[in-house]
Design a protein around this motif. Sequence first.
Motif, PDB file in Angstrom:
ATOM      1  N   THR A  87      -2.330 -17.275  -6.515  1.00 45.76           N
ATOM      2  CA  THR A  87      -1.269 -16.995  -5.544  1.00 45.76           C
ATOM      3  C   THR A  87      -0.189 -16.093  -6.134  1.00 45.76           C
ATOM      4  N   VAL A  88       0.267 -16.407  -7.328  1.00 40.69           N
ATOM      5  CA  VAL A  88       1.324 -15.599  -7.947  1.00 40.69           C
ATOM      6  C   VAL A  88       0.825 -14.186  -8.215  1.00 40.69           C
ATOM      7  N   MET A  89      -0.357 -14.065  -8.796  1.00 38.45           N
ATOM      8  CA  MET A  89      -0.868 -12.747  -9.165  1.00 38.45           C
ATOM      9  C   MET A  89      -1.156 -11.883  -7.930  1.00 38.45           C
ATOM     10  N   ILE A  90      -1.755 -12.460  -6.902  1.00 37.01           N
ATOM     11  CA  ILE A  90      -2.069 -11.654  -5.720  1.00 37.01           C
ATOM     12  C   ILE A  90      -0.804 -11.369  -4.904  1.00 37.01           C
ATOM     13  N   SER A  91       0.177 -12.267  -4.984  1.00 39.94           N
ATOM     14  CA  SER A  91       1.443 -12.024  -4.290  1.00 39.94           C
ATOM     15  C   SER A  91       2.163 -10.810  -4.862  1.00 39.94           C
ATOM     16  N   ILE A  92       2.071 -10.612  -6.158  1.00 37.46           N
ATOM     17  CA  ILE A  92       2.668  -9.431  -6.788  1.00 37.46           C
ATOM     18  C   ILE A  92       2.068  -8.159  -6.184  1.00 37.46           C
ATOM     19  N   ILE A  93       0.764  -8.172  -5.998  1.00 35.79           N
ATOM     20  CA  ILE A  93       0.080  -7.008  -5.419  1.00 35.79           C
ATOM     21  C   ILE A  93       0.479  -6.838  -3.953  1.00 35.79           C
ATOM     22  N   PHE A  94       0.499  -7.927  -3.192  1.00 33.21           N
ATOM     23  CA  PHE A  94       0.858  -7.845  -1.781  1.00 33.21           C
ATOM     24  C   PHE A  94       2.288  -7.336  -1.592  1.00 33.21           C
ATOM     25  N   VAL A  95       3.205  -7.794  -2.423  1.00 35.54           N
ATOM     26  CA  VAL A  95       4.596  -7.331  -2.322  1.00 35.54           C
ATOM     27  C   VAL A  95       4.684  -5.835  -2.609  1.00 35.54           C
ATOM     28  N   GLN A  96       3.910  -5.358  -3.562  1.00 39.03           N
ATOM     29  CA  GLN A  96       3.898  -3.915  -3.838  1.00 39.03           C
ATOM     30  C   GLN A  96       3.349  -3.134  -2.646  1.00 39.03           C
ATOM     31  N   ILE A  97       2.304  -3.661  -2.021  1.00 34.80           N
ATOM     32  CA  ILE A  97       1.736  -3.001  -0.842  1.00 34.80           C
ATOM     33  C   ILE A  97       2.771  -2.943   0.276  1.00 34.80           C
ATOM     34  N   ILE A  98       3.465  -4.037   0.517  1.00 35.29           N
ATOM     35  CA  ILE A  98       4.498  -4.078   1.555  1.00 35.29           C
ATOM     36  C   ILE A  98       5.622  -3.105   1.230  1.00 35.29           C
ATOM     37  N   ARG A  99       6.068  -3.122  -0.021  1.00 33.85           N
ATOM     38  CA  ARG A  99       7.174  -2.258  -0.435  1.00 33.85           C
ATOM     39  C   ARG A  99       6.808  -0.780  -0.278  1.00 33.85           C
ATOM     40  N   ILE A 100       5.615  -0.406  -0.709  1.00 31.21           N
ATOM     41  CA  ILE A 100       5.187   0.991  -0.593  1.00 31.21           C
ATOM     42  C   ILE A 100       5.114   1.411   0.869  1.00 31.21           C
ATOM     43  N   ASN A 101       4.579   0.541   1.713  1.00 31.85           N
ATOM     44  CA  ASN A 101       4.469   0.879   3.135  1.00 31.85           C
ATOM     45  C   ASN A 101       5.833   1.021   3.786  1.00 31.85           C
TER      46      ASN A 101
END
Length: 134
Positions: A87-101
């Motif tokens: 959860t922590v590791m994939i959340s880091i990736i998801f937050v980056q995806i959201i931020r970039i978008n």
Amino acid sequence: MTVDFLFQFIGLMLAVMHAFLHPVISIVLANTLMFTGAILFLIGLRRFLSLKLTWWPYVMMVIVFVSTYSIFTFVFQNKAVRLLIFTVMISIIFVQIIRINNKKLDKKHWLFSRAVVVAHVFLLIIHGSRAMMA
């Protein structure tokens, strides 16, 4: 981005077949494929938006993920910690995806960007809820 979906699909299928497969395949490999798939989506998104791409942080994340996930699968055998790691590791990736978008939103790709943001916000909620229940 097609490789992302392929990794996600294979990872989910391996996880679903855990009763028939060795834990190395059904737990470690399956979750590594799902995690790596999310990273590949992020990399594809960065390329699509012509953003600078540095590989080493993502390679290090996969190495840390596989190492810690394997330790808590075979040495300590703690399912709750494994879920928290994922959860922590994939959340880091998801937050980056959201931020970039949100940062690179343009009129041409507005609808696509919004859909990606909404989907990843829901994924964050789902993964967060699973981790809290563990």
